[in-house]
Write a protein that holds these residues in place. Structure first.
Motif, PDB file in Angstrom:
ATOM      1  N   ILE A 180     -67.263  41.726  13.780  1.00 43.82           N
ATOM      2  CA  ILE A 180     -67.980  40.597  13.186  1.00 43.82           C
ATOM      3  C   ILE A 180     -69.426  40.980  12.866  1.00 43.82           C
ATOM      4  N   VAL A 181     -70.079  41.653  13.824  1.00 46.71           N
ATOM      5  CA  VAL A 181     -71.472  42.073  13.622  1.00 46.71           C
ATOM      6  C   VAL A 181     -71.580  43.054  12.467  1.00 46.71           C
ATOM      7  N   PHE A 182     -70.696  44.061  12.438  1.00 49.32           N
ATOM      8  CA  PHE A 182     -70.755  45.073  11.377  1.00 49.32           C
ATOM      9  C   PHE A 182     -70.375  44.482  10.020  1.00 49.32           C
ATOM     10  N   ALA A 183     -69.479  43.493  10.031  1.00 51.99           N
ATOM     11  CA  ALA A 183     -69.114  42.841   8.763  1.00 51.99           C
ATOM     12  C   ALA A 183     -70.308  42.087   8.195  1.00 51.99           C
ATOM     13  N   LEU A 184     -71.062  41.425   9.066  1.00 49.41           N
ATOM     14  CA  LEU A 184     -72.260  40.704   8.627  1.00 49.41           C
ATOM     15  C   LEU A 184     -73.319  41.668   8.097  1.00 49.41           C
ATOM     16  N   LEU A 185     -73.324  42.893   8.630  1.00 51.57           N
ATOM     17  CA  LEU A 185     -74.283  43.913   8.194  1.00 51.57           C
ATOM     18  C   LEU A 185     -73.750  44.725   7.014  1.00 51.57           C
ATOM     19  N   ASN A 186     -72.557  44.335   6.523  1.00 51.03           N
ATOM     20  CA  ASN A 186     -71.914  45.030   5.409  1.00 51.03           C
ATOM     21  C   ASN A 186     -71.654  46.508   5.738  1.00 51.03           C
ATOM     22  N   ARG A 187     -71.205  46.750   6.972  1.00 49.18           N
ATOM     23  CA  ARG A 187     -70.914  48.115   7.428  1.00 49.18           C
ATOM     24  C   ARG A 187     -69.519  48.160   8.070  1.00 49.18           C
ATOM     25  N   ARG A 188     -68.582  47.493   7.436  1.00 45.20           N
ATOM     26  CA  ARG A 188     -67.246  47.371   8.011  1.00 45.20           C
ATOM     27  C   ARG A 188     -66.539  48.710   8.158  1.00 45.20           C
ATOM     28  N   HIS A 189     -66.867  49.668   7.294  1.00 39.31           N
ATOM     29  CA  HIS A 189     -66.173  50.949   7.353  1.00 39.31           C
ATOM     30  C   HIS A 189     -66.742  51.891   8.410  1.00 39.31           C
ATOM     31  N   GLU A 190     -67.650  51.378   9.248  1.00 42.16           N
ATOM     32  CA  GLU A 190     -68.108  52.144  10.414  1.00 42.16           C
ATOM     33  C   GLU A 190     -67.567  51.554  11.710  1.00 42.16           C
ATOM     34  N   ILE A 191     -66.852  50.454  11.600  1.00 41.60           N
ATOM     35  CA  ILE A 191     -66.335  49.757  12.785  1.00 41.60           C
ATOM     36  C   ILE A 191     -65.410  50.668  13.588  1.00 41.60           C
ATOM     37  N   PHE A 236     -62.018  60.459  15.412  1.00 45.38           N
ATOM     38  CA  PHE A 236     -61.925  59.548  14.270  1.00 45.38           C
ATOM     39  C   PHE A 236     -63.209  59.644  13.444  1.00 45.38           C
ATOM     40  N   PRO A 237     -63.095  59.906  12.128  1.00 42.98           N
ATOM     41  CA  PRO A 237     -64.292  60.098  11.295  1.00 42.98           C
ATOM     42  C   PRO A 237     -64.972  58.777  10.943  1.00 42.98           C
ATOM     43  N   LYS A 238     -66.195  58.888  10.458  1.00 42.83           N
ATOM     44  CA  LYS A 238     -66.886  57.723   9.916  1.00 42.83           C
ATOM     45  C   LYS A 238     -66.242  57.349   8.576  1.00 42.83           C
ATOM     46  N   HIS A 239     -66.418  56.101   8.178  1.00 48.72           N
ATOM     47  CA  HIS A 239     -65.914  55.620   6.883  1.00 48.72           C
ATOM     48  C   HIS A 239     -64.424  55.908   6.719  1.00 48.72           C
ATOM     49  N   CYS A 240     -63.673  55.569   7.737  1.00 46.38           N
ATOM     50  CA  CYS A 240     -62.228  55.806   7.708  1.00 46.38           C
ATOM     51  C   CYS A 240     -61.507  54.589   8.275  1.00 46.38           C
ATOM     52  N   VAL A 241     -60.335  54.296   7.726  1.00 50.05           N
ATOM     53  CA  VAL A 241     -59.530  53.184   8.223  1.00 50.05           C
ATOM     54  C   VAL A 241     -58.156  53.711   8.647  1.00 50.05           C
ATOM     55  N   VAL A 242     -57.422  52.875   9.354  1.00 50.65           N
ATOM     56  CA  VAL A 242     -56.107  53.272   9.859  1.00 50.65           C
ATOM     57  C   VAL A 242     -55.006  52.638   9.021  1.00 50.65           C
ATOM     58  N   MET A 243     -53.954  53.416   8.761  1.00 52.23           N
ATOM     59  CA  MET A 243     -52.750  52.861   8.168  1.00 52.23           C
ATOM     60  C   MET A 243     -51.736  52.692   9.290  1.00 52.23           C
ATOM     61  N   ALA A 244     -51.241  51.466   9.489  1.00 52.26           N
ATOM     62  CA  ALA A 244     -50.367  51.182  10.629  1.00 52.26           C
ATOM     63  C   ALA A 244     -49.232  50.259  10.217  1.00 52.26           C
ATOM     64  N   LYS A 245     -48.214  50.203  11.062  1.00 49.20           N
ATOM     65  CA  LYS A 245     -47.083  49.320  10.783  1.00 49.20           C
ATOM     66  C   LYS A 245     -47.525  47.859  10.902  1.00 49.20           C
TER      67      LYS A 245
END
Length: 304
Positions: A57-68, A120-129
């Motif tokens: 929530i905090v990172f989304a408000l800071l527009n940094r969701r891809h560092e979560i 886990f790298p920065k600016h990375c997301v997970v692909m999951a079932k």
């Protein structure tokens, strides 16, 4: 005793207990140690699912969701691995800065979450079932952190999800973490299950490189079959990214096999039992691997 005098003792006792926890768990009988350490990992997962929601929530408000994912992964890796006596030896970590990319890693067991957390790298997301989306807290955290959920039972929706994933990659200059084997291998030998093609279609469609990450076999550190969890050092290699510039859909199979070959080579290099026995049992090993590979091909064909 007054409350004022108990506060300093609490501030000392809690960190002291945490620091001593690995040694305390190490002296437990094997079976009890296994159950206790698995409990520690489950608790760490639960805690980070909740904490991850707030961080998201905090990172989304800071527009940094891809560092979560990067932040939560590093915290989880520490609070899960430290009490269990698991340490990491990582080589090629400088490659993690080469972005964006499709990150592919071998998948051995549920304990791979520790490995994912460590590299886990920065600016990375997970692909999951898709099923993970409905887990309490974990599903909320993954959704807020832009995880890509794939409905394996619905091919059309799976294609739509991957297409959207490519769009998001280009928009946010981000990467995607995928386990190309598709499921936990649970193999006792230094080997890999046949790869699924999804990661390589994504890489070619987005014209982004494949970044292979290989974790050594860790049955000496964690083995659910024998209920053993003594801990130890786990080796991880981040390999040189494989470019896909100029490739087309016709190159998917070649890219997949090339990636699997370099990952398997590193996996065997890290397996000292295989390297030490290779000279004396080379032919029998080759026959055994051929048998394993044929069985895995039949298993993949049956699933498809």
């Amino acid at each position: 005793m007054s409350s004022e005098s108990t506060i300093p003792w609490g501030l000392i006792a809690v960190p002291a207990f945490i620091l001593a926890l690995p040694r305390l768990l190490a002296v437990l009988p094997q079976k009890i140690q296994f159950v206790t350490k698995c409990g520690v990992v489950l608790i760490a997962t639960f805690i980070m699912s909740i904490v991850g929601c707030f961080i998201s929530i905090v990172f989304a408000l800071l527009n940094r969701r891809h560092e979560i994912n990067f932040v939560v992964a590093r915290i989880f890796s520490f609070i899960a691995s430290y009490p269990c006596g698991v340490t990491f030896k990582v080589s090629g970590e400088e490659h993690l800065e080469k972005y964006p990319a499709i990150v592919v890693c071998n998948h051995q067991s549920s304990m791979d979450m520790m490995i994912l957390g460590r590299v886990f790298p920065k600016h990375c997301v997970v692909m999951a079932k898709k099923e993970l989306q409905y887990f309490p807290f974990l599903g909320i955290f993954m959704t807020l952190s832009n995880a890509i959920f794939i409905d394996r039972k619905n091919h059309k929706k799976a294609i739509e999800s991957t297409t959207q994933a490519v769009t998001n990659m280009k928009k946010h200059n981000s990467g995607i973490w995928i386990f190309p084997e598709g499921t936990r291998s649970r193999l006792e030998t230094a080997y890999l299950l046949p790869f699924k093609k999804g990661a390589f279609h994504l890489a070619i469609q987005s014209q982004q490189p494949i970044m292979p990450i290989v974790a050594a076999g860790y049955s000496n550190i964690y083995d659910s079959a024998s209920r053993s969890f003594p801990g130890g050092e786990l080796e991880i290699r981040v390999l040189e990214p494989i470019p896909t510039t100029g490739m087309t859909v016709d190159d998917v199979n070649d890219l997949m096999e090339r990636t699997r070959a370099v990952m398997l080579k590193s996996l065997k290099e890290m397996d000292h039992s295989v390297s030490s026995a290779s000279n004396s049992t080379g032919s029998s090993t080759a026959v055994a691997e051929g048998t394993i590979d044929e069985g895995l091909k039949q298993r993949r064909t049956a699933k498809e």
